[in-house]
Design a protein around this motif. Structure first.
Motif, PDB file in Angstrom:
ATOM      1  N   LEU A  71      52.069 -55.762 -34.546  1.00 56.46           N
ATOM      2  CA  LEU A  71      53.223 -55.271 -33.787  1.00 56.46           C
ATOM      3  C   LEU A  71      53.010 -55.504 -32.294  1.00 56.46           C
ATOM      4  CD1 LEU A  71      53.830 -51.900 -35.660  1.00 56.46           C
ATOM      5  CD2 LEU A  71      55.015 -54.088 -36.012  1.00 56.46           C
ATOM      6  N   PRO A  72      54.081 -55.486 -31.490  1.00 55.52           N
ATOM      7  CA  PRO A  72      53.923 -55.655 -30.035  1.00 55.52           C
ATOM      8  C   PRO A  72      53.038 -54.557 -29.446  1.00 55.52           C
ATOM      9  CG  PRO A  72      56.232 -55.891 -30.685  1.00 55.52           C
ATOM     10  CD  PRO A  72      55.502 -55.386 -31.890  1.00 55.52           C
ATOM     11  N   HIS A  73      52.281 -54.924 -28.440  1.00 58.29           N
ATOM     12  CA  HIS A  73      51.411 -53.985 -27.732  1.00 58.29           C
ATOM     13  C   HIS A  73      51.901 -53.853 -26.295  1.00 58.29           C
ATOM     14  CE1 HIS A  73      49.006 -54.537 -31.240  1.00 58.29           C
ATOM     15  NE2 HIS A  73      47.976 -53.843 -30.776  1.00 58.29           N
ATOM     16  N   ALA A  74      52.050 -52.651 -25.820  1.00 62.85           N
ATOM     17  CA  ALA A  74      52.508 -52.397 -24.451  1.00 62.85           C
ATOM     18  C   ALA A  74      51.469 -51.577 -23.712  1.00 62.85           C
ATOM     19  CB  ALA A  74      53.854 -51.667 -24.456  1.00 62.85           C
ATOM     20  N   ASN A  75      51.256 -51.897 -22.443  1.00 65.38           N
ATOM     21  CA  ASN A  75      50.321 -51.118 -21.635  1.00 65.38           C
ATOM     22  C   ASN A  75      50.792 -51.113 -20.192  1.00 65.38           C
ATOM     23  OD1 ASN A  75      48.738 -53.328 -20.041  1.00 65.38           O
ATOM     24  ND2 ASN A  75      48.764 -54.065 -22.163  1.00 65.38           N
ATOM     25  N   VAL A  76      50.365 -50.117 -19.485  1.00 67.45           N
ATOM     26  CA  VAL A  76      50.689 -49.964 -18.067  1.00 67.45           C
ATOM     27  C   VAL A  76      49.380 -49.928 -17.285  1.00 67.45           C
ATOM     28  CG1 VAL A  76      51.732 -48.487 -16.303  1.00 67.45           C
ATOM     29  CG2 VAL A  76      52.833 -48.730 -18.547  1.00 67.45           C
ATOM     30  N   THR A  77      49.307 -50.725 -16.210  1.00 66.48           N
ATOM     31  CA  THR A  77      48.115 -50.795 -15.369  1.00 66.48           C
ATOM     32  C   THR A  77      48.485 -50.388 -13.947  1.00 66.48           C
ATOM     33  OG1 THR A  77      47.233 -52.616 -16.703  1.00 66.48           O
ATOM     34  CG2 THR A  77      46.249 -52.262 -14.533  1.00 66.48           C
ATOM     35  N   GLY A  78      47.750 -49.480 -13.380  1.00 70.94           N
ATOM     36  CA  GLY A  78      47.991 -49.045 -12.012  1.00 70.94           C
ATOM     37  C   GLY A  78      46.735 -49.172 -11.166  1.00 70.94           C
ATOM     38  N   ASN A  79      46.904 -49.343  -9.848  1.00 69.45           N
ATOM     39  CA  ASN A  79      45.740 -49.441  -8.974  1.00 69.45           C
ATOM     40  C   ASN A  79      46.092 -48.930  -7.579  1.00 69.45           C
ATOM     41  OD1 ASN A  79      46.305 -51.855  -6.998  1.00 69.45           O
ATOM     42  ND2 ASN A  79      46.926 -52.595  -9.050  1.00 69.45           N
ATOM     43  N   PHE A  80      45.096 -48.498  -6.862  1.00 73.08           N
ATOM     44  CA  PHE A  80      45.213 -48.084  -5.469  1.00 73.08           C
ATOM     45  C   PHE A  80      43.972 -48.576  -4.745  1.00 73.08           C
ATOM     46  CE2 PHE A  80      43.781 -45.130  -2.197  1.00 73.08           C
ATOM     47  CZ  PHE A  80      44.843 -45.191  -1.309  1.00 73.08           C
ATOM     48  N   THR A  81      44.173 -49.210  -3.587  1.00 66.91           N
ATOM     49  CA  THR A  81      43.047 -49.790  -2.854  1.00 66.91           C
ATOM     50  C   THR A  81      43.089 -49.343  -1.399  1.00 66.91           C
ATOM     51  OG1 THR A  81      43.073 -51.752  -4.283  1.00 66.91           O
ATOM     52  CG2 THR A  81      41.885 -51.932  -2.198  1.00 66.91           C
ATOM     53  N   ASP A  82      41.958 -48.883  -0.930  1.00 69.84           N
ATOM     54  CA  ASP A  82      41.792 -48.573   0.500  1.00 69.84           C
ATOM     55  C   ASP A  82      40.835 -49.619   1.057  1.00 69.84           C
ATOM     56  OD1 ASP A  82      41.266 -47.670   3.022  1.00 69.84           O
ATOM     57  OD2 ASP A  82      40.651 -45.641   2.419  1.00 69.84           O
ATOM     58  N   ASN A  83      41.372 -50.602   1.793  1.00 74.28           N
ATOM     59  CA  ASN A  83      40.536 -51.660   2.350  1.00 74.28           C
ATOM     60  C   ASN A  83      39.808 -51.135   3.578  1.00 74.28           C
ATOM     61  OD1 ASN A  83      41.328 -53.942   0.580  1.00 74.28           O
ATOM     62  ND2 ASN A  83      43.361 -53.579   1.476  1.00 74.28           N
ATOM     63  N   LEU A  84      38.632 -50.635   3.375  1.00 71.92           N
ATOM     64  CA  LEU A  84      37.865 -50.063   4.481  1.00 71.92           C
ATOM     65  C   LEU A  84      37.634 -51.092   5.574  1.00 71.92           C
ATOM     66  CD1 LEU A  84      35.257 -48.004   2.410  1.00 71.92           C
ATOM     67  CD2 LEU A  84      37.392 -47.208   3.457  1.00 71.92           C
ATOM     68  N   LYS A  85      37.435 -52.326   5.177  1.00 69.33           N
ATOM     69  CA  LYS A  85      37.286 -53.420   6.162  1.00 69.33           C
ATOM     70  C   LYS A  85      37.857 -54.664   5.511  1.00 69.33           C
ATOM     71  CE  LYS A  85      33.964 -55.678   9.250  1.00 69.33           C
ATOM     72  NZ  LYS A  85      34.743 -55.319  10.447  1.00 69.33           N
ATOM     73  N   LEU A  86      38.940 -55.173   6.076  1.00 70.62           N
ATOM     74  CA  LEU A  86      39.577 -56.349   5.517  1.00 70.62           C
ATOM     75  C   LEU A  86      38.690 -57.571   5.672  1.00 70.62           C
ATOM     76  CD1 LEU A  86      43.245 -55.919   6.826  1.00 70.62           C
ATOM     77  CD2 LEU A  86      42.441 -55.667   4.458  1.00 70.62           C
ATOM     78  N   GLN A  87      38.763 -58.459   4.709  1.00 71.75           N
ATOM     79  CA  GLN A  87      37.991 -59.688   4.764  1.00 71.75           C
ATOM     80  C   GLN A  87      38.539 -60.602   5.858  1.00 71.75           C
ATOM     81  OE1 GLN A  87      37.716 -61.735   1.041  1.00 71.75           O
ATOM     82  NE2 GLN A  87      36.853 -63.586   1.937  1.00 71.75           N
ATOM     83  N   THR A  88      37.639 -61.213   6.589  1.00 66.99           N
ATOM     84  CA  THR A  88      38.011 -62.122   7.690  1.00 66.99           C
ATOM     85  C   THR A  88      37.928 -63.558   7.220  1.00 66.99           C
ATOM     86  OG1 THR A  88      37.223 -60.543   9.343  1.00 66.99           O
ATOM     87  CG2 THR A  88      37.475 -62.852  10.039  1.00 66.99           C
ATOM     88  N   SER A  89      38.922 -64.358   7.571  1.00 65.34           N
ATOM     89  CA  SER A  89      38.933 -65.792   7.257  1.00 65.34           C
ATOM     90  C   SER A  89      39.112 -66.585   8.544  1.00 65.34           C
ATOM     91  CB  SER A  89      40.082 -66.117   6.289  1.00 65.34           C
ATOM     92  OG  SER A  89      39.941 -65.393   5.074  1.00 65.34           O
ATOM     93  N   LEU A  90      38.657 -67.845   8.546  1.00 67.07           N
ATOM     94  CA  LEU A  90      38.777 -68.741   9.700  1.00 67.07           C
ATOM     95  C   LEU A  90      39.825 -69.794   9.403  1.00 67.07           C
ATOM     96  CD1 LEU A  90      35.006 -69.273  10.657  1.00 67.07           C
ATOM     97  CD2 LEU A  90      36.675 -67.714  11.711  1.00 67.07           C
ATOM     98  N   ILE A  91      40.790 -69.935  10.345  1.00 66.45           N
ATOM     99  CA  ILE A  91      41.827 -70.946  10.169  1.00 66.45           C
ATOM    100  C   ILE A  91      41.872 -71.800  11.443  1.00 66.45           C
ATOM    101  CG2 ILE A  91      43.186 -69.459   8.628  1.00 66.45           C
ATOM    102  CD1 ILE A  91      45.088 -68.956  10.973  1.00 66.45           C
ATOM    103  N   PRO A  92      42.335 -73.060  11.328  1.00 66.54           N
ATOM    104  CA  PRO A  92      42.431 -73.922  12.534  1.00 66.54           C
ATOM    105  C   PRO A  92      43.453 -73.373  13.533  1.00 66.54           C
ATOM    106  CG  PRO A  92      42.545 -75.218  10.492  1.00 66.54           C
ATOM    107  CD  PRO A  92      42.667 -73.772  10.102  1.00 66.54           C
TER     108      PRO A  92
END
Length: 439
Positions: free
Chosen positions: A63-84
């Motif tokens: 039979l079909p399977h249903a699920n619910v996924t939830g999340n919460f994120t506190d980015n204490l320090k965002l990741q830094t990237s280098l762009i031109p």
């Protein structure tokens, strides 16, 4: 043999012992009570119910399977990237951070299996497991029938033993009374009175011991039935009820034995396990649809003020093209297991045939012994009666009476042993031939 047994067991009372006064049971009623209440049978019935739930569980996977996924994120320090630096020198790299301090999301997804060989093989295997549970219940019920029958026969044989001892007590009591009367009249000797009194005392002790043994056999019967041991029970049948229908042939089919059916089911399970391993190469295809919301904010208080919806519909294909060589060797192992199960099935058929021949031999030997011991008991009873008559006429001594009594007791004991051995071996023969049914 039936006619002879009638003369011996015909006058046996339907009930003796401390358990008298309870509800009346025939052997079949005892068996039916056990099939409802005996612990092993109840557990086997529960296992049968469990297999039914297992089938429903397997069907539920389709039979079909249903699920619910939830999340919460506190980015204490965002990741830094280098762009031109596209506004100036492209070789100059500018550090930037993407995202927000807080993010949250919730997604609901429904999946439906379209192709999966394990699911359909699992459903078939569940049905086979259900058959295995049915066969296990049948075997347990048959074993319970045998155990209750043996316990029932032990009670009846104990009653027969007491009947014979009561007859001895009556005979000895009369002889003792006559001997004491002659001694009181001065025509007998004290030594004769003491000898016969000693033997009479021994018979009384034997009677008391047999009564305690009878009470214990009742307890064993009630235990095998699943009945409280302190309950009262009355048996309505006697030995003669079970000596009129003795098997006279070995007509049977080893396929009737539940053990054979269970092993045949095991072969089918091993065949399904092998097939399942071989079909692992087939891809798995699932369909899915989902919908969700995502939230982003630099401030926690503003996080859930505005959300962004997301949704997707698609199919997911998983195809294990190459998984090393483990599947090949695992399949070979299951082929060996299947071959072993088939060999065990053939071996079990031969084992059942040998078991039937052995039980048939034991039964015929016990039956012949029963006929002989019954005749011997009747002959020694006649000898005893004639010796007592001669003793009363004064042409035999008290030692002759005691010797005849000893021979009679031995013959009675031999008869009782042959009787219970014959009844038990008959039940074992019926069980070996698959003639005892679960219901």
């Amino acid at each position: 043999m039936t006619a002879v047994l009638t003369t011996v067991a015909g006058s046996a009372p339907a009930q003796q012992g401390a358990a008298a006064g309870g509800p009346a049971f025939t052997l079949e009623q005892c068996v039916q009570y056990a099939l409802r209440n005996q612990t092993n049978v109840v557990n086997a019935r529960l296992s049968r119910q469990m297999s039914t739930e297992k089938i429903r569980e397997t069907r539920g996977k389709l039979l079909p399977h249903a699920n619910v996924t939830g999340n919460f994120t506190d980015n204490l320090k965002l990741q830094t990237s280098l762009i031109p630096d596209f506004t100036g020198d492209p070789n100059n790299k500018i550090p930037v951070q993407f995202g927000t301090k807080y993010s949250s999301g919730v997604t609901g997804e429904v999946t439906q299996t379209l192709i999966n060989s394990d699911y359909f093989l699992g459903l078939k295997a569940a049905k086979v497991y259900d058959e295995l549970a049915v066969r296990d219940y049948q075997r347990t019920a048959i074993d319970t029938r045998v155990q209750v029958s043996v316990a029932y026969f032990n009670v009846l044989v104990s009653q027969e033993s007491i009947r014979l001892v009561d007859a001895n007590l009556a005979q000895f009591g009369k002889t003792l009374k006559d001997t004491r009367a002659r001694y009181d009249e001065g025509v007998g000797e004290r030594i004769d009175v003491d000898r016969i009194q000693t033997s009479f005392n021994n018979v009384e002790t034997q009677r008391a011991n047999l009564q305690r043994q009878l009470d214990y056999t009742y307890d064993v019967l009630k235990f095998q039935m699943g009945m409280p041991v302190d309950s009262a029970i009355t048996l309505t049948e006697d030995i003669r009820s079970f000596t009129d229908d003795m098997p006279d042939s070995m007509n049977y089919k080893f396929m009737d034995r539940p053990e054979y059916a269970m092993q045949r089911v095991q072969v089918e399970l091993d065949r399904l396990n092998l097939k399942s391993k071989k079909l692992e190469i087939i891809p798995t295809l699932n369909a899915f649809v989902n919908y969700g919301f995502n939230w982003f904010s630099e401030d926690f208080g503003d996080l859930y003020k505005k959300g962004f919806g997301t949704s997707a519909l698609g199919v997911r294909l998983t195809w294990p093209i190459f998984t090393g060589t483990e599947r090949i060797y695992a399949a070979r192992q299951r082929e060996i297991t299947l071959q072993q199960s088939q060999n065990s099935l053939n071996y079990l058929a031969q084992q059942i045939q040998l078991e039937v021949r052995n039980n048939w031999t034991q039964y015929r030997n016990n039956l012949a012994s029963l006929n002989t011991q019954q005749k011997n008991m009747e002959l020694t009873q006649g000898v005893y009666d004639r010796v007592v008559l001669k003793y009363e006429e004064g042409v035999a001594t008290s030692l002759d009476v005691l010797s005849a009594d000893s021979e009679l007791k031995t013959a009675q004991n031999d008869y009782i042993n042959a009787l219970i051995n014959t009844l038990i071996s008959k039940v074992q023969l019926d069980q070996a031939m698959g003639k005892i049914k679960a219901e």
